[in-house]
Design an enzyme around this catalytic site. Structure first.
Site, mmCIF file in Angstrom:
data_model
loop_
_atom_site.group_PDB
_atom_site.id
_atom_site.type_symbol
_atom_site.label_atom_id
_atom_site.label_comp_id
_atom_site.label_asym_id
_atom_site.label_seq_id
_atom_site.Cartn_x
_atom_site.Cartn_y
_atom_site.Cartn_z
ATOM 1 N N ALA A 241 36.758 38.792 43.139
ATOM 2 C CA ALA A 241 36.798 37.788 44.201
ATOM 3 C C ALA A 241 37.408 38.255 45.515
ATOM 4 O O ALA A 241 37.049 37.735 46.573
ATOM 5 C CB ALA A 241 37.564 36.558 43.709
ATOM 6 N N GLY A 245 36.627 35.376 50.628
ATOM 7 C CA GLY A 245 35.790 34.529 51.476
ATOM 8 C C GLY A 245 34.804 33.687 50.693
ATOM 9 O O GLY A 245 34.590 32.508 50.997
ATOM 10 N N LYS A 246 34.227 34.263 49.647
ATOM 11 C CA LYS A 246 33.231 33.529 48.860
ATOM 12 C C LYS A 246 33.886 32.445 48.022
ATOM 13 O O LYS A 246 33.324 31.360 47.827
ATOM 14 C CB LYS A 246 32.438 34.505 47.994
ATOM 15 C CG LYS A 246 31.641 35.527 48.799
ATOM 16 C CD LYS A 246 30.952 36.536 47.911
ATOM 17 C CE LYS A 246 30.275 37.623 48.723
ATOM 18 N NZ LYS A 246 31.244 38.455 49.474
ATOM 19 N N ASP A 261 40.148 38.761 40.073
ATOM 20 C CA ASP A 261 40.169 40.104 40.647
ATOM 21 C C ASP A 261 41.304 40.877 39.999
ATOM 22 O O ASP A 261 42.331 40.290 39.624
ATOM 23 C CB ASP A 261 40.361 40.057 42.163
ATOM 24 C CG ASP A 261 39.954 41.363 42.834
ATOM 25 O OD1 ASP A 261 38.802 41.466 43.295
ATOM 26 O OD2 ASP A 261 40.792 42.292 42.892
ATOM 27 N N ASP A 287 41.140 42.414 35.003
ATOM 28 C CA ASP A 287 39.956 43.250 35.018
ATOM 29 C C ASP A 287 38.747 42.378 34.680
ATOM 30 O O ASP A 287 38.835 41.480 33.836
ATOM 31 C CB ASP A 287 40.113 44.374 33.988
ATOM 32 C CG ASP A 287 38.910 45.293 33.947
ATOM 33 O OD1 ASP A 287 37.945 44.937 33.237
ATOM 34 O OD2 ASP A 287 38.932 46.335 34.604
ATOM 35 N N CYS A 355 27.846 45.164 48.892
ATOM 36 C CA CYS A 355 27.852 45.474 50.330
ATOM 37 C C CYS A 355 27.450 46.940 50.503
ATOM 38 O O CYS A 355 28.187 47.753 51.052
ATOM 39 C CB CYS A 355 29.206 45.181 50.964
ATOM 40 S SG CYS A 355 30.621 45.963 50.164
#
Length: 428
Positions: A241, A245-246, A261, A287, A355
């Protein structure tokens, strides 16, 4: 007499040495305290100088080449590069030349090259901005440029390089009202609903920061949540995460959000941002493979990747990396997709995204997931959202975003995403 600007220049030089020589990333160096010894104004200057040097490094090298019989040691070369950047942006030659001569002279191994540094930088000063601007747009280092050209063609890569050289505007995601945020900040609402500010300043000083009206998020990174449509009341997992932002988008849309995360430091920042904007989510430091809660309506997997789509904002990446670790990341993405599918309820949706500009981390991953799971389906209709051009849609049913898109609007990060629907019955 104290040399004005020397602390910032020495730190910028240190950053370049660590990035180009030791393969360390800018954010790692800053998190490790590389700027802490500087005054606030020098911190900003050092980071800006190093960033501009990395963004224009190939052009700086081509400008230096006629004045160098052979490439000098890295300590000298990085001082010359920084000197080129400053001289060609209008800084006074006397101060710039003296500063980098001193930086070269402080190193016992290179102090004999003070004269070379002085002579070369004075010739660069004579060329100035006119000499800089007549050079071509900087090329991406060959280890990355070659696979990009193979994937997208030379014309597309040239467009990406122009976007990388120009840098990135500041994009904001509005909590509720993009038009109001654009009006308050002086920004523009993009076709996909993000708010873009071309002139950047201190983020926390912008209107709406304290009141939590928005958060910083590149326009491309905001699209994966948008393709889920109305998430009101849905149980949604944001896997991997950070930076968050998401998760904020999902919470603002009314979802019951679980954010996971493995980095405790980065998840603490996610929690701070949730609090600032007045949103809630369950956060777990774990994890991804150790998180085994099931039954989610949707999972958003922004998988760890090469991050080659973020070079507009992180020009250090192609100089700190050489692609050697990308094979392990690609293999990890494959097993993460399978793990994420197992966390969905029957009929649930997985948004897989990276990304990255590399097809092996996007299009190919989805093709192979469909081959592994014959009952898995790609939801092409989910991609029919405002602002998405038809030519961005891919053959296997995903969405490919590139820095050369929206050239008149300031570009976007490179991104790939696809929506995969789990069959009503479990995989066999």
């Amino acid at each position: 007499m104290k040399q004005t600007g020397l602390p910032a220049r020495r730190t910028a030089h240190h950053l370049l040495m660590e990035i180009t020589g030791a393969g360390r990333l800018m954010h790692e160096l800053i998190a490790g305290g590389a700027l802490t010894q500087l005054a606030n104004e020098d911190r900003a200057r050092a980071q800006r100088l190093a960033t501009e040097a990395l963004r224009g490094l190939d052009r700086a090298d081509r400008m230096l080449k006629p004045y160098l019989k052979k490439t000098p040691p890295d300590h000298v070369m990085n001082a010359l590069r920084l000197g080129v950047i400053e001289l060609c942006s209008g800084e006074a030659a006397h101060g710039v030349v003296n500063a980098y001569v001193e930086i070269v002279g402080r190193n016992k191994r290179t102090q004999a090259m003070k004269g070379l540094t002085n002579a070369v930088l004075r010739k660069i000063a004579d060329e100035g901005q006119a000499g800089w601007e007549k050079r071509a747009v900087p090329l991406t280092p060959g280890w990355l440029r070659q696979p990009l050209v193979a994937a997208w063609g030379r014309a597309a890569v040239a467009g990406m390089e122009a976007a990388h050289f120009a840098g990135a505007p500041l994009d904001l995601t509005a909590k509720t009202d993009p038009d109001a945020v654009a009006k308050a900040t002086g920004g523009t609402v993009l076709p996909t609903g993000s708010v873009r500010l071309m002139a950047q300043g201190q983020v926390s000083a912008l209107p709406g920061y304290e009141t939590g009206d928005w958060w910083v998020q590149d326009a491309a990174a905001a699209i994966p949540v948008k393709v889920l449509g109305d998430v009101t009341g849905l149980k949604v997992l944001d896997l991997c995460a950070a930076p968050g932002g998401k998760a904020l988008q999902l919470a603002a849309g009314g979802a019951d959000v679980t954010a996971v995360d493995m980095s405790a430091r980065r998840m603490a920042r996610v929690s701070e941002n949730l609090a600032r904007v007045g949103l809630t989510a369950q956060t777990h430091v774990s994890d991804a493979f150790a998180f085994e809660t099931t039954g989610f309506d949707a999972v958003l997997l922004d998988a760890p990747c090469s991050a080659t789509g973020t070079i507009r904002r992180h020009p250090d990446l192609p100089y700190a990396k050489d692609g050697s670790e990308f094979g392990a990341l690609i293999a990890q993405q494959e097993v993460m997709i399978d793990h994420a599918l197992g966390l969905l309820k029957p009929g649930g949706r997985l948004v897989f995204c990276t990304c990255s500009l590399l097809p092996d981390e996007g299009e190919v991953q989805v093709e192979e997931a469909l081959a592994r799971h014959p009952d898995l389906r790609v939801d092409r209709d989910a991609l029919n959202i405002p602002g998405i051009a038809p030519e961005w849609l891919t053959e296997e049913g995903g969405l490919r975003l590139r820095p050369d898109y929206w050239p008149d609007l300031g570009g976007m990060d490179g991104f790939y995403l696809a929506v995969l629907t789990k069959p009503p019955s479990a995989f066999h």
